[in-house]
Design an enzyme around this catalytic site. Structure first.
Site, PDB file in Angstrom:
ATOM      1  N   GLY A  48       0.851  -1.202   0.000  1.00  0.00           N
ATOM      2  CA  GLY A  48       0.000   0.000   0.000  1.00  0.00           C
ATOM      3  C   GLY A  48       0.879   1.241   0.000  1.00  0.00           C
ATOM      4  O   GLY A  48       0.675   2.178   0.776  1.00  0.00           O
ATOM      5  N   ALA A  49       1.885   1.236  -0.922  1.00  0.00           N
ATOM      6  CA  ALA A  49       2.999   2.193  -0.837  1.00  0.00           C
ATOM      7  C   ALA A  49       2.839   3.464  -1.664  1.00  0.00           C
ATOM      8  O   ALA A  49       3.760   4.269  -1.720  1.00  0.00           O
ATOM      9  CB  ALA A  49       4.279   1.490  -1.298  1.00  0.00           C
ATOM     10  N   SER A  50       1.696   3.650  -2.320  1.00  0.00           N
ATOM     11  CA  SER A  50       1.650   4.702  -3.347  1.00  0.00           C
ATOM     12  C   SER A  50       1.044   6.026  -2.903  1.00  0.00           C
ATOM     13  O   SER A  50       1.250   7.045  -3.573  1.00  0.00           O
ATOM     14  CB  SER A  50       0.873   4.178  -4.556  1.00  0.00           C
ATOM     15  OG  SER A  50      -0.395   3.698  -4.152  1.00  0.00           O
ATOM     16  N   THR A  51       0.261   6.017  -1.840  1.00  0.00           N
ATOM     17  CA  THR A  51      -0.406   7.264  -1.404  1.00  0.00           C
ATOM     18  C   THR A  51      -0.468   7.262   0.132  1.00  0.00           C
ATOM     19  O   THR A  51      -0.177   6.252   0.780  1.00  0.00           O
ATOM     20  CB  THR A  51      -1.861   7.344  -1.945  1.00  0.00           C
ATOM     21  OG1 THR A  51      -2.553   6.150  -1.572  1.00  0.00           O
ATOM     22  CG2 THR A  51      -1.907   7.489  -3.459  1.00  0.00           C
ATOM     23  N   GLU A  75      -2.764   0.737  -8.693  1.00  0.00           N
ATOM     24  CA  GLU A  75      -2.976   2.055  -9.320  1.00  0.00           C
ATOM     25  C   GLU A  75      -3.151   1.888 -10.819  1.00  0.00           C
ATOM     26  O   GLU A  75      -2.869   0.831 -11.369  1.00  0.00           O
ATOM     27  CB  GLU A  75      -1.770   2.962  -9.029  1.00  0.00           C
ATOM     28  CG  GLU A  75      -1.470   3.192  -7.554  1.00  0.00           C
ATOM     29  CD  GLU A  75      -2.504   4.069  -6.852  1.00  0.00           C
ATOM     30  OE1 GLU A  75      -3.349   4.686  -7.538  1.00  0.00           O
ATOM     31  OE2 GLU A  75      -2.481   4.120  -5.608  1.00  0.00           O
ATOM     32  N   ASP A 111      -2.714  -6.530  -7.450  1.00  0.00           N
ATOM     33  CA  ASP A 111      -3.513  -6.836  -6.270  1.00  0.00           C
ATOM     34  C   ASP A 111      -2.687  -7.517  -5.167  1.00  0.00           C
ATOM     35  O   ASP A 111      -2.305  -8.682  -5.301  1.00  0.00           O
ATOM     36  CB  ASP A 111      -4.664  -7.758  -6.712  1.00  0.00           C
ATOM     37  CG  ASP A 111      -5.613  -8.055  -5.576  1.00  0.00           C
ATOM     38  OD1 ASP A 111      -5.472  -7.437  -4.491  1.00  0.00           O
ATOM     39  OD2 ASP A 111      -6.506  -8.911  -5.754  1.00  0.00           O
ATOM     40  N   TYR A 235     -16.858   4.647  13.271  1.00  0.00           N
ATOM     41  CA  TYR A 235     -15.489   4.162  13.116  1.00  0.00           C
ATOM     42  C   TYR A 235     -15.151   3.084  14.159  1.00  0.00           C
ATOM     43  O   TYR A 235     -15.304   1.901  13.892  1.00  0.00           O
ATOM     44  CB  TYR A 235     -14.467   5.331  13.123  1.00  0.00           C
ATOM     45  CG  TYR A 235     -13.196   4.892  12.432  1.00  0.00           C
ATOM     46  CD1 TYR A 235     -12.936   5.223  11.108  1.00  0.00           C
ATOM     47  CD2 TYR A 235     -12.282   4.050  13.079  1.00  0.00           C
ATOM     48  CE1 TYR A 235     -11.802   4.736  10.460  1.00  0.00           C
ATOM     49  CE2 TYR A 235     -11.159   3.558  12.436  1.00  0.00           C
ATOM     50  CZ  TYR A 235     -10.915   3.915  11.132  1.00  0.00           C
ATOM     51  OH  TYR A 235      -9.799   3.423  10.484  1.00  0.00           O
ATOM     52  N   LYS A 244     -10.265  -3.289  12.566  1.00  0.00           N
ATOM     53  CA  LYS A 244      -9.049  -2.824  13.251  1.00  0.00           C
ATOM     54  C   LYS A 244      -8.778  -3.665  14.506  1.00  0.00           C
ATOM     55  O   LYS A 244      -7.625  -3.899  14.864  1.00  0.00           O
ATOM     56  CB  LYS A 244      -9.166  -1.331  13.591  1.00  0.00           C
ATOM     57  CG  LYS A 244      -9.256  -0.412  12.357  1.00  0.00           C
ATOM     58  CD  LYS A 244      -8.034  -0.518  11.467  1.00  0.00           C
ATOM     59  CE  LYS A 244      -8.044   0.463  10.312  1.00  0.00           C
ATOM     60  NZ  LYS A 244      -6.973   0.208   9.335  1.00  0.00           N
ATOM     61  N   LEU A 271      -6.242  12.114   8.901  1.00  0.00           N
ATOM     62  CA  LEU A 271      -5.663  12.989   7.884  1.00  0.00           C
ATOM     63  C   LEU A 271      -6.399  12.848   6.575  1.00  0.00           C
ATOM     64  O   LEU A 271      -6.982  11.798   6.302  1.00  0.00           O
ATOM     65  CB  LEU A 271      -4.201  12.595   7.654  1.00  0.00           C
ATOM     66  CG  LEU A 271      -3.226  13.062   8.715  1.00  0.00           C
ATOM     67  CD1 LEU A 271      -1.836  12.540   8.410  1.00  0.00           C
ATOM     68  CD2 LEU A 271      -3.179  14.583   8.767  1.00  0.00           C
TER      69      LEU A 271
HETATM   70  P1  NAI Z   1      -4.767   5.554   0.915  1.00  0.00           P
HETATM   71  O1  NAI Z   1      -6.051   5.393   0.183  1.00  0.00           O
HETATM   72  O2  NAI Z   1      -4.021   6.827   0.753  1.00  0.00           O
HETATM   73  O3  NAI Z   1      -3.748   4.355   0.530  1.00  0.00           O
HETATM   74  C1  NAI Z   1      -4.149   3.055   0.300  1.00  0.00           C
HETATM   75  C2  NAI Z   1      -3.039   2.270  -0.366  1.00  0.00           C
HETATM   76  O4  NAI Z   1      -3.483   0.916  -0.557  1.00  0.00           O
HETATM   77  C3  NAI Z   1      -2.645   2.764  -1.766  1.00  0.00           C
HETATM   78  O5  NAI Z   1      -1.253   2.623  -1.942  1.00  0.00           O
HETATM   79  C4  NAI Z   1      -3.380   1.799  -2.701  1.00  0.00           C
HETATM   80  O6  NAI Z   1      -2.789   1.661  -3.997  1.00  0.00           O
HETATM   81  C5  NAI Z   1      -3.228   0.531  -1.892  1.00  0.00           C
HETATM   82  N1  NAI Z   1      -4.184  -0.525  -2.273  1.00  0.00           N
HETATM   83  C6  NAI Z   1      -5.533  -0.541  -2.154  1.00  0.00           C
HETATM   84  N2  NAI Z   1      -6.028  -1.732  -2.587  1.00  0.00           N
HETATM   85  C7  NAI Z   1      -4.967  -2.491  -2.950  1.00  0.00           C
HETATM   86  C8  NAI Z   1      -4.814  -3.799  -3.461  1.00  0.00           C
HETATM   87  N3  NAI Z   1      -5.853  -4.618  -3.654  1.00  0.00           N
HETATM   88  N4  NAI Z   1      -3.561  -4.232  -3.758  1.00  0.00           N
HETATM   89  C9  NAI Z   1      -2.467  -3.436  -3.575  1.00  0.00           C
HETATM   90  N5  NAI Z   1      -2.559  -2.180  -3.066  1.00  0.00           N
HETATM   91  C10 NAI Z   1      -3.796  -1.723  -2.767  1.00  0.00           C
HETATM   92  O7  NAI Z   1      -5.101   5.244   2.436  1.00  0.00           O
HETATM   93  P2  NAI Z   1      -4.500   5.705   3.854  1.00  0.00           P
HETATM   94  O8  NAI Z   1      -5.433   6.672   4.463  1.00  0.00           O
HETATM   95  O9  NAI Z   1      -3.066   6.021   3.761  1.00  0.00           O
HETATM   96  O10 NAI Z   1      -4.694   4.341   4.671  1.00  0.00           O
HETATM   97  C11 NAI Z   1      -3.668   3.410   4.930  1.00  0.00           C
HETATM   98  C12 NAI Z   1      -3.929   2.764   6.275  1.00  0.00           C
HETATM   99  O11 NAI Z   1      -3.870   3.767   7.296  1.00  0.00           O
HETATM  100  C13 NAI Z   1      -5.314   2.109   6.387  1.00  0.00           C
HETATM  101  O12 NAI Z   1      -5.207   0.930   7.145  1.00  0.00           O
HETATM  102  C14 NAI Z   1      -6.105   3.156   7.177  1.00  0.00           C
HETATM  103  O13 NAI Z   1      -7.185   2.605   7.877  1.00  0.00           O
HETATM  104  C15 NAI Z   1      -5.025   3.669   8.112  1.00  0.00           C
HETATM  105  N6  NAI Z   1      -5.287   4.969   8.741  1.00  0.00           N
HETATM  106  C16 NAI Z   1      -5.681   6.060   8.003  1.00  0.00           C
HETATM  107  C17 NAI Z   1      -5.969   7.259   8.636  1.00  0.00           C
HETATM  108  C18 NAI Z   1      -6.412   8.462   7.865  1.00  0.00           C
HETATM  109  O14 NAI Z   1      -6.938   9.391   8.480  1.00  0.00           O
HETATM  110  N7  NAI Z   1      -6.203   8.536   6.587  1.00  0.00           N
HETATM  111  C19 NAI Z   1      -5.840   7.406  10.101  1.00  0.00           C
HETATM  112  C20 NAI Z   1      -5.316   6.233  10.771  1.00  0.00           C
HETATM  113  C21 NAI Z   1      -5.092   5.055  10.105  1.00  0.00           C
END
Ligand code: NAI
Length: 395
Positions: A48-51, A75, A111, A235, A244, A271
């Site tokens: 999940g390294a892209s965003t 992506e 995936d 949540y 979680k 965030l």
């Molecule tokens: P995001 O949407 O920015 O990043 C998600 C990442 O997962 C991306 O790199 C995407 O390409 C990847 N991804 C999604 N489906 C995929 C698949 N099938 N195969 C490979 N890659 C896949 O999300 P964010 O917000 O950075 O979330 C990451 C973690 O942090 C999650 O577990 C989220 O619950 C947690 N988190 C987020 C918070 C927030 O406020 N954004 C707060 C606390 C925890």
């Protein structure tokens, strides 16, 4: 083509390659402005390294500790007529910046839940790195196809047991209204846990272990959120909260299996990311929180949060500090009593009319556009721009 934002609700269907590169560079510059990490991991796999938090988790060990990194994400590449998704451009920019500093970086677009992706990544680790010593699990996905039964599960964001009504911000119109969400079914809880719980996390770790690709003393971390009581029904006590909880149980299971300083859940700050903008109520909370935290000089974005996660916890001399449930808490500043009291007071008062005055709604919108590479300094948004930017490691 001239690339402009096209937003629809919590989605932006275009992304700007040079803007995404500028956004990645800003994060790299921040990391370089901080002291180097004391005990950095050297070979890092980020799933999940892209965003969002995952991208920051790739940048921090690479540019704060000289780590080799492998990134996995889902992506869309660009075509002649269509822009790539932001995470694709971010990863292109990350790889280029890493190469410019002589750092190993390979990316895999596909995936992460599939057996094929695991096999490809394992082969690459075996051939290129030998082993990994840190695995960050930062997936946020609406669905998962379980490779063992071929079934596709969908995650939902719903309350459990009773309907939930709360103030909500329409991020298209800037109107503060109410939202009511009906409770989920038992099946929806189970499916959300399937997608966002720890099942796939441990599948990755077990697969790496069985292949002998984990270095002695390796660590792994996944991310969670708790937040204020007003979002508990949607949540922490809702379907995603169950997932979680499962993540935490999975960390405990891994610690039993691999040693008790192996697996961590880090509770992070709310965030603006592509994942969080899709959660009802949360964008209004974030708009108010940003205002309060900026005024208190405590505001952080993903990169500041993850830099603190590594420097104060994962890579510090004394190791991570944990709460009573064994979790790392980098949401500590968000959850400070004074911050939460100020947000709660603003929450009571906020209406469409005073939104701009008492919240950081403009900051929210700017951050949202920035996720897609818009609104960055030094980028010529009027210029003809080539949307096709291949990933160097895929060529
Ligand atoms: P995001 O949407 O920015 O990043 C998600 C990442 O997962 C991306 O790199 C995407 O390409 C990847 N991804 C999604 N489906 C995929 C698949 N099938 N195969 C490979 N890659 C896949 O999300 P964010 O917000 O950075 O979330 C990451 C973690 O942090 C999650 O577990 C989220 O619950 C947690 N988190 C987020 C918070 C927030 O406020 N954004 C707060 C606390 C925890």
């Amino acid at each position: 083509m001239i690339i402009a934002p096209k937003t629809r609700g919590f989605i932006c269907t275009t992304a700007h390659p040079d803007g995404c590169a500028a956004n990645v560079q800003e994060q790299i510059d921040y990391v370089k402005s901080q002291p180097p990490l004391a005990n950095p991991p050297k070979k890092v796999l980020v799933i999940g390294a892209s965003t969002g938090y995952g991208l920051a988790s790739r940048i921090v060990p690479a540019f704060g500790g000289g780590a080799s990194t492998i990134g996995v994400f889902f992506e869309k590449p660009g075509t002649e007529r269509k822009t790539a998704s932001a995470g694709y451009y971010n990863s292109v920019a990350f790889e280029k910046a890493a190469a410019a500093e002589g750092l190993y970086a390979k990316s895999f677009n596909g995936d992460a839940f599939s057996e094929e992706m695991k096999a490809t990544v394992l082969d690459t680790i075996r051939e290129d790195l030998g082993q990994v010593d840190c695995i960050v699990y930062s997936l946020a996905s609406p669905r998962r196809t379980d490779p063992t039964d071929g079934e596709t599960y969908k995650s939902v964001l719903k309350p459990i047991g009773a309907p939930y009504s709360q103030k909500n911000l329409n991020t298209d119109t800037g109107e503060v209204g109410d939202v009511s969400i009906e409770p989920c079914t038992e099946e929806e809880i189970a499916h959300t846990v399937k997608v966002m719980g720890g099942e796939d996390w441990i599948l990755w770790i077990d697969a790496l272990s069985e292949a002998g690709l984990l270095a002695d003393g390796f660590t792994t971390v996944a991310y969670s959120y708790i937040g204020p009581e007003l979002t508990f029904p949607i949540y922490t006590n809702g379907t995603i909260g169950k997932a979680k909880e499962h993540l935490e149980q999975t960390a405990a299971q891994m610690n039993e299996k691999y040693g008790d300083t192996t697996a961590y859940v880090s509770v992070n700050k709310a965030l603006v990311t592509q994942a969080s903008s899709a959660i009802p109520v949360v964008p209004l909370y974030i708009s108010l929180l940003y205002r309060v935290m900026k005024e208190a000089n405590l505001h952080e974005g993903c990169i500041e949060q993850i830099e603190r996660l590594f420097s104060d916890h994962l890579s510090s001399d004394s190791g991570p500090s944990l709460d009573e449930k064994g979790r790392i808490r980098i949401d500590d500043w968000e959850m400070r009593d004074d911050i939460q009291a100020a947000v709660a007071e603003a929450w009571e008062k906020v209406t469409t009319d005073n939104l701009s005055e008492i919240s950081d709604y403009s900051g929210y919108k700017n951050e949202f556009l920035k996720l897609f590479g818009f609104g960055l300094q030094g980028v010529d948004y009027e210029a003809e721009t080539d949307p096709e930017r291949p990933l160097p490691s895929e060529q």
